[in-house]
Write an enzyme that holds these catalytic residues in place. Structure first.
Site, PDB file in Angstrom:
ATOM      1  CG  ASN A   1      -0.758  -0.298   2.472  1.00 57.47           C
ATOM      2  OD1 ASN A   1      -0.353  -1.393   2.814  1.00 57.47           O
ATOM      3  ND2 ASN A   1      -0.910   0.676   3.349  1.00 57.47           N
ATOM      4  CG  ASP A   2      -0.071   4.132   2.797  1.00 54.02           C
ATOM      5  OD1 ASP A   2      -0.978   3.459   2.322  1.00 54.02           O
ATOM      6  OD2 ASP A   2      -0.157   4.704   3.910  1.00 54.02           O
TER       7      ASP A   2
ATOM      8  CD1 TRP B   1      -7.137   2.644   2.784  1.00 57.85           C
ATOM      9  CD2 TRP B   1      -6.846   0.432   2.844  1.00 57.85           C
ATOM     10  NE1 TRP B   1      -5.843   2.404   3.190  1.00 57.85           N
ATOM     11  CE2 TRP B   1      -5.635   1.061   3.245  1.00 57.85           C
ATOM     12  CE3 TRP B   1      -6.883  -0.955   2.807  1.00 57.85           C
ATOM     13  CZ2 TRP B   1      -4.493   0.336   3.606  1.00 57.85           C
ATOM     14  CZ3 TRP B   1      -5.741  -1.672   3.163  1.00 57.85           C
ATOM     15  CH2 TRP B   1      -4.576  -1.025   3.560  1.00 57.85           C
TER      16      TRP B   1
HETATM   17  C1  FRU Z   1      -3.025   4.495   4.743  1.00 61.57           C
HETATM   18  C2  FRU Z   1      -2.686   3.694   5.990  1.00 61.57           C
HETATM   19  C3  FRU Z   1      -1.857   4.531   6.949  1.00 61.57           C
HETATM   20  C4  FRU Z   1      -1.112   3.487   7.723  1.00 61.57           C
HETATM   21  C5  FRU Z   1      -0.838   2.448   6.682  1.00 61.57           C
HETATM   22  C6  FRU Z   1      -0.813   1.044   7.223  1.00 61.57           C
HETATM   23  O1  FRU Z   1      -3.331   3.711   3.656  1.00 61.57           O
HETATM   24  O2  FRU Z   1      -3.874   3.233   6.598  1.00 61.57           O
HETATM   25  O3  FRU Z   1      -2.612   5.391   7.757  1.00 61.57           O
HETATM   26  O4  FRU Z   1       0.075   3.983   8.288  1.00 61.57           O
HETATM   27  O5  FRU Z   1      -1.858   2.580   5.697  1.00 61.57           O
HETATM   28  O6  FRU Z   1      -0.390   0.129   6.264  1.00 61.57           O
END
Ligand code: FRU
Length: 476
Positions: free
Chosen positions: A23-24, A275
Site C-alpha cells: 500500500n502507501d 481501501w
Molecule cells: C493508509 C494507511 C496509513 C497506515 C498504513 C498502514 O493507507 O492506513 O494510515 O500507516 O496505511 O499500512
C-alpha cells in the site's frame, strides 16, 4: 510478455511490488542521483498484514530496482507509514551519526526513529523508541521537514480528523506546536499528511496534502490545502467551503512527494487503489500498484491558488512511434479510432466541442471490464465509468461512475490519458482535473472508440503512442 512482470493485469511502466501486498508509498527522497521509494509491504501475503518497509531505487522514476526490505517489525510493533529526512545544512547532526533518518509510525500509533549510514538500505532503530508515545486513538503517518526560518524539524502527523504539528531540534524530543482542521464528511480518520513549499518568489506557497475518507469518488482520496507555514502551524488560504481534490478518480490514495529534488521540482506519487476493495483486486501473486509519478505546479487562478499535475517529463522516453490522427469532424455515429488498439500507451486529444452534447472515449473495448471517459458539454463535467467485469467480480463498490468539474477553456477539451493494462489515468486541461482508476479488462480487450452525440465535434489534434515496458529483465 512471459517472465517477470508478465502476469495478467501487471502494469508495465507503473511501480508494483515484485510479489505480495503493497500500500502507501513513503520515505520518498532523492539522494546521490537516485530516487528512493519505500512502501508499505507485506512480504508474506497478497493481503494487508504485518507491515514492513519495502524499498526500491530508480534513476528516472520509471525503471526501478528492488532492494531488500528496509525496516522490519520489532518488539514495539509493525512499521506503518513514515518519512525519511537527510542531514540538512544548519540542522544539528542526525541521531547515531546517520546521514538519513526515518521517522515512522508503529501499528500501536506511537512514533519511531531509525538511522541509516549506508544511504538508506540498512537501518538501525533508535534505542529510545518510541520518540512519541501513542496518545490513544488514531495518530499516525508522520512527515518531517527542516524549517530553516525556525531552525527546527517540523512534523505533520494525522490524528483523527486533524493534522497535528510537532517541533524538534534533534528528531528525538518532540513538542506539539499546532494543529490544522477542516470540515470533512464521515467519521474515518485522516491519514498520510504531506506538506511542502511550492513555487518561487511572491507566488511561493505551502501545500498540505491529506488522505481523507469520503472523497468525491467514494472511499478515500487526497485533499489539498494551499497557504503558509510559519514553522509551527499551517494556515490555509483556501476557505473551508472549498474542497480541492488532487484526483477525482477512485484510485489515488495515501500519496506523498519526493524531497530534495534538484531544481525545486515537486513530484507526487500515490497508491493506485482504494481501501474499499483493495484486498479484492483480481491479481495473482502480487497486489497493489502506484500512480505514475506526477509533477505538481502551482497556478494562481481567480478562485485562488490551485495545483496542476502532469506525468513526469521522463515518461516521453518510453514512447514508441507516434500515430498522429488527422484533424477531422467527429460526426455522431463515426469513430475516428475504429482501427486503433491499445493496452499500454498514451493518448493525447484536443477536441472542440462545437455542436456536440457529449464526447466519449471508450478504452479497453471488449466484452466486459473496460472503461469510458465521457465529457458532458452542458454540465461541463468529465465522467469516468468502469464497466463491471462479468468474469471477475471484484467488489460491489468497484464499478462506479465518477465526475470531475471541467469548464472548457476556449471551447476545447484537452485530454492526456495513460493506459497500462489495468489502469487509466486522465489528465484533463493541462492537469487541472485528474482522474485515476484501476480497471480489469478481459485479456483481449484493446479496442478504442471516440464518439460525439447530439451534434458534431471537431478533433483539432490527436496522437497515440505505445509506451515501452520498464520491467523487462528486472529480477524479483
Ligand atoms: C493508509 C494507511 C496509513 C497506515 C498504513 C498502514 O493507507 O492506513 O494510515 O500507516 O496505511 O499500512
Amino acid at each position: 510478455m512471459a517472465g517477470a512482470y508478465g502476469e495478467r493485469f501487471r502494469p508495465q511502466y507503473h511501480f508494483s511490488p515484485p510479489r505480495n501486498w503493497m500500500n502507501d508509498p513513503h520515505g520518498l527522497i532523492w539522494r546521490g542521483g537516485r530516487y528512493h521509494l519505500y512502501y508499505q509491504y507485506h512480504p508474506h501475503s497478497c493481503r494487508w498484514g504485518p507491515m514492513h518497509w519495502g524499498h526500491a531505487v530508480s534513476e528516472d522514476l520509471l525503471h526501478w530496482r528492488h532492494l531488500p526490505i528496509a525496516l522490519w517489525p520489532d518488539e514495539i510493533g509493525t512499521i506503518f507509514t513514515g518519512d525519511v529526512v537527510a542531514a540538512e545544512t544548519g540542522a544539528p547532526p542526525l541521531p547515531a551519526t546517520g546521514e538519513l533518518a526515518a521517522v515512522y509510525s508503529y501499528d500501536d500509533q506511537s512514533v519511531g526513529l531509525a538511522a541509516s549510514v549506508d544511504g538508506g538500505c540498512r537501518w538501525r532503530k533508535y534505542a529510545g523508541n518510541p520518540v512519541i508515545a501513542s496518545p490513544g486513538g488514531n495518530f499516525r503517518d508522520p512527515k518531517v521537514r527542516w524549517h530553516p526560518e525556525s531552525e527546527r524539524w517540523l512534523m505533520a502527523i494525522a490524528q483523527e480528523q486533524s493534522v497535528q504539528f510537532y517541533q524538534s531540534a534533534d528528531l528525538r524530543e518532540w513538542r506539539r506546536c499546532g494543529e490544522f482542521r477542516a470540515p470533512t464528511a464521515g467519521d474515518d480518520p485522516w491519514e498520510v499528511p504531506d506538506f511542502f513549499p511550492i513555487g518561487a518568489g511572491e507566488e511561493r506557497r505551502w501545500v498540505l496534502l491529506v488522505s481523507v475518507p469520503n472523497a468525491p469518488a467514494g472511499g478515500g482520496g487526497v485533499r489539498y490545502f494551499i497557504g503558509h507555514c510559519d514553522g509551527a502551524q499551517f494556515h490555509s488560504e483556501i476557505g473551508p467551503e472549498t474542497e480541492c481534490w488532487l484526483d477525482y478518480g477512485p484510485d489515488n490514495y495515501a500519496g506523498s512527494t519526493w524531497k530534495y529534488l534538484p531544481g525545486g521540482h515537486r513530484v507526487y506519487i500515490g497508491w493506485l487503489n482504494n481501501w474499499r476493495y483493495a484486498e479484492a483486486l483480481p491479481t495473482v501473486g502480487w497486489r497493489g500498484a502506484l500512480t505514475i509519478p506526477r509533477e505538481l505546479r502551482l497556478e494562481h487562478t481567480a478562485a485562488g491558488p490551485r495545483l496542476l499535475q502532469q506525468p513526469i517529463a521522463e515518461l516521453h522516453s518510453l514512447r514508441g512511434e507516434a500515430i498522429s490522427l488527422p484533424a477531422q469532424t467527429i460526426a455522431p455515429g463515426a469513430n475516428p479510432l475504429a482501427n486503433r488498439r491499445m493496452r499500454c500507451g498514451e493518448i493525447s486529444l484536443v477536441i472542440e466541442a462545437r455542436a456536440a452534447d457529449s464526447i466519449s472515449l471508450s478504452l479497453f473495448n471488449g466484452d466486459t471490464g473496460g472503461a469510458e471517459i465521457c465529457y458532458n458539454c452542458q454540465r461541463q463535467e468529465l465522467c469516468l465509468a468502469r464497466a463491471p467485469s462479468a468474469s471477475l467480480p471484484i467488489h460491489e463498490e468497484y464499478a462506479v461512475a465518477v465526475n470531475a468539474p471541467l469548464p472548457l477553456r476556449g471551447g476545447k477539451l484537452s485530454l492526456r490519458i495513460l493506459l497500462d493494462h489495468s489502469s487509466v489515468e486522465v489528465f484533463a486541461d493541462g492537469g487541472r482535473a485528474v482522474m485515476s482508476a484501476r480497471v480489469f479488462p478481459e485479456a483481449s480487450a484493446d479496442g478504442l472508440s471516440l464518439c460525439a452525440t447530439g451534434g458534431a465535434a471537431w478533433l483539432a489534434s490527436g496522437a497515440l503512442w505505445p509506451l515501452q515496458s520498464t520491467w523487462r529483465g528486472v529480477e524479483r
